[in-house]
Design a protein around this motif. Structure first.
Motif, mmCIF file in Angstrom:
data_model
loop_
_atom_site.group_PDB
_atom_site.id
_atom_site.type_symbol
_atom_site.label_atom_id
_atom_site.label_comp_id
_atom_site.label_asym_id
_atom_site.label_seq_id
_atom_site.Cartn_x
_atom_site.Cartn_y
_atom_site.Cartn_z
ATOM 1 N N ALA A 6 1.373 83.869 89.281
ATOM 2 C CA ALA A 6 0.043 84.078 88.719
ATOM 3 C C ALA A 6 -0.902 82.931 89.043
ATOM 4 O O ALA A 6 -0.536 81.758 88.934
ATOM 5 C CB ALA A 6 0.141 84.245 87.204
ATOM 6 N N ILE A 7 -2.108 83.307 89.419
ATOM 7 C CA ILE A 7 -3.200 82.349 89.534
ATOM 8 C C ILE A 7 -4.302 82.839 88.598
ATOM 9 O O ILE A 7 -4.988 83.823 88.890
ATOM 10 C CB ILE A 7 -3.717 82.221 90.975
ATOM 11 C CG1 ILE A 7 -2.600 81.720 91.903
ATOM 12 C CG2 ILE A 7 -4.918 81.276 91.028
ATOM 13 C CD1 ILE A 7 -3.014 81.621 93.358
ATOM 14 N N ASP A 8 -4.433 82.165 87.470
ATOM 15 C CA ASP A 8 -5.468 82.495 86.492
ATOM 16 C C ASP A 8 -6.662 81.587 86.742
ATOM 17 O O ASP A 8 -6.515 80.351 86.780
ATOM 18 C CB ASP A 8 -4.954 82.296 85.073
ATOM 19 C CG ASP A 8 -3.882 83.310 84.681
ATOM 20 O OD1 ASP A 8 -3.563 84.175 85.518
ATOM 21 O OD2 ASP A 8 -3.374 83.226 83.553
ATOM 22 N N ARG A 16 -3.810 77.624 83.303
ATOM 23 C CA ARG A 16 -3.009 78.465 82.419
ATOM 24 C C ARG A 16 -3.507 78.255 81.001
ATOM 25 O O ARG A 16 -3.812 77.126 80.587
ATOM 26 C CB ARG A 16 -1.515 78.118 82.509
ATOM 27 C CG ARG A 16 -0.872 78.517 83.809
ATOM 28 C CD ARG A 16 -0.972 79.992 84.105
ATOM 29 N NE ARG A 16 -0.119 80.794 83.253
ATOM 30 C CZ ARG A 16 -0.204 82.114 83.128
ATOM 31 N NH1 ARG A 16 -1.146 82.774 83.775
ATOM 32 N NH2 ARG A 16 0.619 82.778 82.370
ATOM 33 N N GLY A 220 3.523 82.087 85.622
ATOM 34 C CA GLY A 220 2.588 81.098 86.119
ATOM 35 C C GLY A 220 2.974 79.692 85.710
ATOM 36 O O GLY A 220 3.430 78.896 86.525
ATOM 37 N N TYR A 224 4.334 76.226 87.853
ATOM 38 C CA TYR A 224 3.553 75.004 87.992
ATOM 39 C C TYR A 224 4.269 73.805 87.369
ATOM 40 O O TYR A 224 4.197 72.686 87.887
ATOM 41 C CB TYR A 224 2.174 75.182 87.349
ATOM 42 C CG TYR A 224 1.327 76.251 87.998
ATOM 43 C CD1 TYR A 224 0.871 76.108 89.300
ATOM 44 C CD2 TYR A 224 0.978 77.403 87.313
ATOM 45 C CE1 TYR A 224 0.079 77.085 89.904
ATOM 46 C CE2 TYR A 224 0.194 78.392 87.892
ATOM 47 C CZ TYR A 224 -0.246 78.224 89.193
ATOM 48 O OH TYR A 224 -1.019 79.202 89.784
#
Length: 239
Positions: A6-8, A16, A220, A224
């Motif tokens: 996920a890239i929010d 995030r 996500g 990270y």
């Protein structure tokens, strides 16, 4: 089972949130396109994108950052957040998004969601985001009395490509996904279900995989933070 890193996006950066709170955002990469390239080079098959500002505002806000991501990768991307009309759907698909995710519209205008699914077959998913089983909309700021399963079943015959189910209380909290609720939903409908919210370890991913009914998982923060090794995760999900 497919892993969706996920890239929010908030204010053009990859962040995030903790349980959907915009005030609790942690910036992980100021260059989201570079982050997307890292995921592709690691072997990911898809990228999951969320326009967080757009989800609250009701229209695309991080279009520039999303555009740079699409230019940087060759794998497909799915996008949610601020997509509230057919024109916006068509615009994103024309720009190279493979699949749009409609959340608020699924509650407020289900007929438009059905029309979109007919117009763009295989390219429309719905995002079902819930607190304690009740659907929340508009960037998770508004709660409804609709249950996840009831809303999902209402779209059984609509040609929806996938359901992204997020347990809001688990999102970004590194506490594990709501496995029971996700598996129950996947067994209740024929639409492929993708798990989101709380996926924080390799064990979480393998437990989702071993249900044999969940089509994918989004994670996500764990990627990270290094709680999940991406290479190990991709290998486990291929087996």
């Amino acid at each position: 089972m497919i892993l969706y890193p996920a890239i929010d996006l908030k204010d053009g950066e990859a962040v995030r949130l903790l349980r959907g709170e915009m005030s609790a955002a942690t910036v992980f990469n100021a260059d989201p396109a570079a982050q997307a390239r890292l995921f592709e080079r690691a072997g990911c098959e898809w990228i999951h994108l969320v326009d967080l500002n757009g989800a609250f505002e009701g229209y695309p806000v991080n279009a520039a950052a999303i555009g740079t991501i699409l230019e940087a990768i060759s794998i497909p991307a799915q996008l949610g957040g601020g997509i509230r009309d057919l024109g916006t759907i068509e615009s994103w698909l024309d720009r190279g998004i493979e699949r749009v995710i409609l959340g608020t519209l699924a509650v407020e205008d289900p007929d438009l969601v059905r029309e979109a699914a007919r117009t763009f077959p295989g390219q429309v998913a719905i995002g079902l985001d819930a607190r304690k089983g009740q659907i929340a909309t508009r960037g998770w700021a508004e709660e409804t009395d609709l249950t996840v399963t009831d809303l999902a079943k209402a779209f059984e015959d609509a040609g929806i490509a996938a359901i992204i189910y997020t347990d809001i209380d688990r999102d970004g909290a590194m506490e594990g996904p709501n496995l029971t609720a996700t598996e129950t939903l996947a067994k209740a409908v024929s639409i492929p279900v993708i798990a989101s919210g709380g996926v924080s370890s390799l064990d979480d991913l393998t437990r989702l995989r071993d249900t044999n009914v969940i089509a994918g998982a989004i994670t996500g923060r764990a990627l990270y933070d290094g709680a999940i090794d991406l290479k190990d995760a991709l290998s486990a999900l291929e087996s």
